[in-house]
Write a protein that holds these residues in place. Structure first.
Motif, PDB file in Angstrom:
ATOM      1  N   PHE A 156      46.525 -26.948 -20.356  1.00 28.79           N
ATOM      2  CA  PHE A 156      45.938 -26.895 -19.167  1.00 28.79           C
ATOM      3  C   PHE A 156      45.553 -25.373 -18.588  1.00 28.79           C
ATOM      4  O   PHE A 156      44.785 -25.106 -17.590  1.00 28.79           O
ATOM      5  CB  PHE A 156      46.256 -27.972 -18.098  1.00 28.79           C
ATOM      6  N   SER A 157      45.856 -24.376 -19.210  1.00 30.84           N
ATOM      7  CA  SER A 157      45.692 -23.005 -18.790  1.00 30.84           C
ATOM      8  C   SER A 157      45.946 -22.234 -20.053  1.00 30.84           C
ATOM      9  O   SER A 157      46.986 -21.967 -20.756  1.00 30.84           O
ATOM     10  CB  SER A 157      46.643 -22.645 -17.943  1.00 30.84           C
ATOM     11  N   SER A 178      49.323 -21.613 -13.738  1.00 26.21           N
ATOM     12  CA  SER A 178      49.883 -22.380 -14.968  1.00 26.21           C
ATOM     13  C   SER A 178      49.887 -21.847 -16.194  1.00 26.21           C
ATOM     14  O   SER A 178      49.001 -21.207 -16.575  1.00 26.21           O
ATOM     15  CB  SER A 178      49.282 -23.906 -15.052  1.00 26.21           C
ATOM     16  N   MET A 214      38.459 -27.120 -18.339  1.00 24.63           N
ATOM     17  CA  MET A 214      39.776 -27.476 -17.553  1.00 24.63           C
ATOM     18  C   MET A 214      39.715 -28.842 -16.641  1.00 24.63           C
ATOM     19  O   MET A 214      40.485 -29.701 -16.549  1.00 24.63           O
ATOM     20  CB  MET A 214      40.402 -26.619 -16.612  1.00 24.63           C
ATOM     21  N   ALA A 215      38.382 -28.804 -15.815  1.00 27.52           N
ATOM     22  CA  ALA A 215      38.278 -30.186 -14.906  1.00 27.52           C
ATOM     23  C   ALA A 215      37.973 -31.491 -16.047  1.00 27.52           C
ATOM     24  O   ALA A 215      38.631 -32.374 -15.639  1.00 27.52           O
ATOM     25  CB  ALA A 215      36.853 -29.887 -14.389  1.00 27.52           C
ATOM     26  N   VAL A 226      42.725 -36.720 -19.231  1.00 24.89           N
ATOM     27  CA  VAL A 226      44.059 -36.837 -19.561  1.00 24.89           C
ATOM     28  C   VAL A 226      44.681 -38.037 -18.350  1.00 24.89           C
ATOM     29  O   VAL A 226      45.480 -38.928 -18.409  1.00 24.89           O
ATOM     30  CB  VAL A 226      45.094 -35.676 -19.206  1.00 24.89           C
ATOM     31  N   LEU A 227      43.980 -37.743 -16.972  1.00 21.97           N
ATOM     32  CA  LEU A 227      44.536 -38.698 -15.917  1.00 21.97           C
ATOM     33  C   LEU A 227      43.913 -40.206 -16.314  1.00 21.97           C
ATOM     34  O   LEU A 227      44.527 -41.215 -15.916  1.00 21.97           O
ATOM     35  CB  LEU A 227      43.781 -38.260 -14.559  1.00 21.97           C
ATOM     36  N   ASN A 262      50.806 -23.550 -18.996  1.00 21.87           N
ATOM     37  CA  ASN A 262      50.517 -24.675 -19.972  1.00 21.87           C
ATOM     38  C   ASN A 262      49.163 -24.253 -20.848  1.00 21.87           C
ATOM     39  O   ASN A 262      48.477 -24.284 -20.337  1.00 21.87           O
ATOM     40  CB  ASN A 262      50.499 -25.772 -19.106  1.00 21.87           C
ATOM     41  N   LEU A 269      41.513 -32.651 -17.363  1.00 20.13           N
ATOM     42  CA  LEU A 269      42.318 -33.083 -16.433  1.00 20.13           C
ATOM     43  C   LEU A 269      41.732 -34.353 -16.239  1.00 20.13           C
ATOM     44  O   LEU A 269      42.736 -35.390 -16.050  1.00 20.13           O
ATOM     45  CB  LEU A 269      42.307 -32.250 -15.200  1.00 20.13           C
ATOM     46  N   GLY A 270      40.525 -34.629 -16.080  1.00 21.79           N
ATOM     47  CA  GLY A 270      40.008 -35.921 -15.924  1.00 21.79           C
ATOM     48  C   GLY A 270      40.336 -36.807 -17.055  1.00 21.79           C
ATOM     49  O   GLY A 270      40.924 -38.097 -16.832  1.00 21.79           O
TER      50      GLY A 270
END
Length: 295
Positions: A8-9, A3, A199-200, A206-207, A5, A203-204
């Motif tokens: 996230f990256s 990715s 990153m983990a 944002v979800l 982005n 992601l959590g």
């Protein structure tokens, strides 16, 4: 597929095996990663070895900033970042003045702000997945993001507490300065483990916020309560901490890009990443301070 982005990256300029994302790059001075783990690794260790502006013979020794004018320098990064952030601030001030948030115009101003924010998000995603920076795209994102921030900030200042916006700006500047000092002092080491954790966690985060938004839209009220009350304060602090971690990733991208003699145009990517991160931190501060002042 990697990715690109920047949320996230973080696309980094590896000192160990070339031009790669941080998920394949240890901190400078750490062991090199094998070429199978790093699809961007190049013979000789310098991804810009064929670039006339890049230094040669960097393998086995820490790279130094190139002296030629065609490579990215810190001045380039500062100038591009100032331009991008200046665009955000300018359009934010203009939207604050030209899009009033009084009762008669609140709906219209909110509509324009939401529309600008959605378009800015699309432009940011487009640039995130492009292989080369587009200054026009980045500046368009900055202008539209400024419109969104200006209206939201005006509404918070008008209906929640006057002075909150200034506090959020000062808080953002303080986090930037603190992370910069900590990174330069070596207190923060951006390595593969750090990257994976950030990153983990992001992601959590944002979800959870997406789920909370869905419950808010379809169920009304505060959704699951992640953005109000005590939980809102906790998640606001977590959001600011994540933003600080992203700043460290941004600083490493800039440091390694300069060290490896990345092309000057890459300074726009560095400015783009820094702008995204600072907007994130500002919004989290604004939300946190709004909760603290709403009681």
């Amino acid at each position: 597929m990697e990715s690109r982005n920047p949320v996230f990256s973080r696309r980094g300029f590896s000192r160990d095996n070339g031009y790669a994302g941080f998920n394949a790059t240890p901190q400078a001075g750490g062991p090199a990663v094998g070429t199978q783990a790093n699809p961007y690794a190049q013979q000789g260790g310098n991804p810009y070895a064929q670039n006339p502006y890049a230094q040669q013979g960097l393998q086995g020794a820490p790279p130094q900033a190139p002296a030629t004018t065609g490579a990215m320098t810190m001045d380039d990064v500062v100038a591009r970042t100032a331009t991008t952030l200046g665009t955000v601030v300018l359009t934010a001030v203009l939207s604050w003045v030209l899009l009033p948030v009084d009762e008669a115009n609140l709906g219209k101003s909110y509509g324009i702000a939401v529309g600008a924010g959605l378009v800015a998000m699309v432009l940011a995603l487009v640039q995130s997945f492009k292989r080369r920076p587009s200054p026009a795209l980045i500046l368009s994102y900055a202008a539209l993001e400024g419109v969104f921030l200006g209206v939201i900030s005006a509404a918070v200042s008008t209906y929640i507490a006057n002075g909150v916006v200034a506090q959020a700006v000062l808080g953002t500047m303080a986090v930037f300065g603190g992370v910069l000092v900590a990174y330069k002092a070596g207190w923060i080491r951006v390595n593969r483990r750090f990257y994976g954790f950030v990153m983990a966690a992001a992601l959590g985060f944002v979800l959870l916020m997406a789920v909370n938004l869905l419950f808010t839209v379809f169920g009304g009220g505060d959704g699951l309560g992640f953005r109000s009350g005590g939980l809102g304060i906790v998640f606001g602090i977590i959001g600011i901490i994540l933003g600080a971690c992203f700043l460290a990733l941004d600083f490493k991208q800039v440091e390694d890009g300069i060290a490896y003699g990345a092309p000057r145009e890459e300074a726009w990517l560095a400015a783009f990443g820094l702008t995204l991160t600072l907007v994130w931190i500002y919004m989290e501060f604004l939300r946190l301070l709004s909760i603290l002042n709403s009681d």
